[in-house]
Design a protein around this motif. Sequence first.
Motif, PDB file in Angstrom:
ATOM      1  N   ALA A   7      45.713 -19.663  -2.097  1.00  0.00           N
ATOM      2  CA  ALA A   7      45.255 -20.636  -1.101  1.00  0.00           C
ATOM      3  C   ALA A   7      45.642 -22.052  -1.496  1.00  0.00           C
ATOM      4  CB  ALA A   7      43.740 -20.543  -0.928  1.00  0.00           C
ATOM      5  N   ALA A  60      33.813 -20.955   6.107  1.00  0.00           N
ATOM      6  CA  ALA A  60      34.208 -22.364   6.154  1.00  0.00           C
ATOM      7  C   ALA A  60      35.664 -22.544   5.735  1.00  0.00           C
ATOM      8  CB  ALA A  60      33.285 -23.193   5.265  1.00  0.00           C
ATOM      9  N   ALA A  61      36.069 -21.832   4.679  1.00  0.00           N
ATOM     10  CA  ALA A  61      37.457 -21.921   4.227  1.00  0.00           C
ATOM     11  C   ALA A  61      38.403 -21.391   5.304  1.00  0.00           C
ATOM     12  CB  ALA A  61      37.638 -21.136   2.929  1.00  0.00           C
ATOM     13  N   GLY A  62      38.039 -20.269   5.904  1.00  0.00           N
ATOM     14  CA  GLY A  62      38.860 -19.707   6.982  1.00  0.00           C
ATOM     15  C   GLY A  62      38.951 -20.631   8.176  1.00  0.00           C
ATOM     16  N   LEU A  76      43.068 -30.223   5.642  1.00  0.00           N
ATOM     17  CA  LEU A  76      42.356 -28.999   6.002  1.00  0.00           C
ATOM     18  C   LEU A  76      42.739 -27.825   5.099  1.00  0.00           C
ATOM     19  CD1 LEU A  76      42.441 -29.386   9.878  1.00  0.00           C
ATOM     20  CD2 LEU A  76      40.368 -29.198   8.464  1.00  0.00           C
ATOM     21  N   VAL A  77      44.025 -27.691   4.772  1.00  0.00           N
ATOM     22  CA  VAL A  77      44.449 -26.603   3.886  1.00  0.00           C
ATOM     23  C   VAL A  77      43.853 -26.798   2.491  1.00  0.00           C
ATOM     24  CG1 VAL A  77      46.437 -25.580   2.693  1.00  0.00           C
ATOM     25  CG2 VAL A  77      46.514 -25.946   5.154  1.00  0.00           C
ATOM     26  N   GLY A  92      40.156 -26.080   2.641  1.00  0.00           N
ATOM     27  CA  GLY A  92      39.939 -24.640   2.701  1.00  0.00           C
ATOM     28  C   GLY A  92      40.067 -23.994   1.334  1.00  0.00           C
ATOM     29  N   TRP A 116      30.938 -19.708   2.549  1.00  0.00           N
ATOM     30  CA  TRP A 116      32.123 -20.349   1.980  1.00  0.00           C
ATOM     31  C   TRP A 116      33.401 -19.731   2.522  1.00  0.00           C
ATOM     32  CZ3 TRP A 116      30.666 -24.695   0.366  1.00  0.00           C
ATOM     33  CH2 TRP A 116      29.490 -24.862  -0.364  1.00  0.00           C
ATOM     34  N   LEU A 135      36.995 -25.050  -0.779  1.00  0.00           N
ATOM     35  CA  LEU A 135      35.785 -24.339  -0.355  1.00  0.00           C
ATOM     36  C   LEU A 135      35.810 -22.886  -0.811  1.00  0.00           C
ATOM     37  CD1 LEU A 135      35.403 -25.748   3.264  1.00  0.00           C
ATOM     38  CD2 LEU A 135      33.843 -26.136   1.351  1.00  0.00           C
ATOM     39  N   ARG A 136      36.978 -22.249  -0.695  1.00  0.00           N
ATOM     40  CA  ARG A 136      37.092 -20.831  -1.064  1.00  0.00           C
ATOM     41  C   ARG A 136      36.913 -20.626  -2.563  1.00  0.00           C
ATOM     42  NH1 ARG A 136      36.545 -16.803  -2.823  1.00  0.00           N
ATOM     43  NH2 ARG A 136      37.499 -14.790  -2.381  1.00  0.00           N
ATOM     44  N   CYS A 140      38.790 -23.862   8.117  1.00  0.00           N
ATOM     45  CA  CYS A 140      39.707 -24.951   7.739  1.00  0.00           C
ATOM     46  C   CYS A 140      41.157 -24.526   7.914  1.00  0.00           C
ATOM     47  CB  CYS A 140      39.464 -25.395   6.299  1.00  0.00           C
ATOM     48  SG  CYS A 140      37.988 -26.379   6.066  1.00  0.00           S
ATOM     49  N   TRP A 141      41.466 -23.323   7.466  1.00  0.00           N
ATOM     50  CA  TRP A 141      42.845 -22.847   7.594  1.00  0.00           C
ATOM     51  C   TRP A 141      43.234 -22.643   9.053  1.00  0.00           C
ATOM     52  CZ3 TRP A 141      46.628 -20.262   4.216  1.00  0.00           C
ATOM     53  CH2 TRP A 141      46.603 -20.784   2.936  1.00  0.00           C
TER      54      TRP A 141
END
Length: 148
Positions: free
Chosen positions: A58, A118-120, A93-94, A97, A115, A100-101, A122-123
Amino acid sequence: MRNACRAARGLASYAVRRPPIVVILHLAYAWIPAGFVLLGFSALGRVPHTLAMHAFTAGVIGGAIISMITRTALGHTGRPIVADRRDIGCYGLVMAGAALRIFGPLVAPQAFMVWIGAAGACWIAAFALYIAAYALPLLRPRADGKPG
């Protein structure tokens, strides 16, 4: 002459901090040592192995991909290779993400699925923004009138 003097003193390398289209590559590559540190902690049983792998995937790969697809889209559409606010939003955003992940489960493991979601999100937002910014320019003739 000024640039030659700066280069001789080793200061010219700091010039790469300015353009966001280059900064994102540095941020992506910064996930490499973070991934190795997490891999070490994983070997000691301190963190899940998946967190280290997500630092590489990621963080490094995701960051490099968004950097390169924005840069190549600008080049192939005949526009200046300068990141605009949408590109910077994609980069942020990447990176958010990835953070967060990786770090979310370390801070609050009981909210693991939050988490991940939220990460997903963002992606999804990052690549939706990319598509919104580049779909039409990539389907149209180049802005500079050149072939290709």
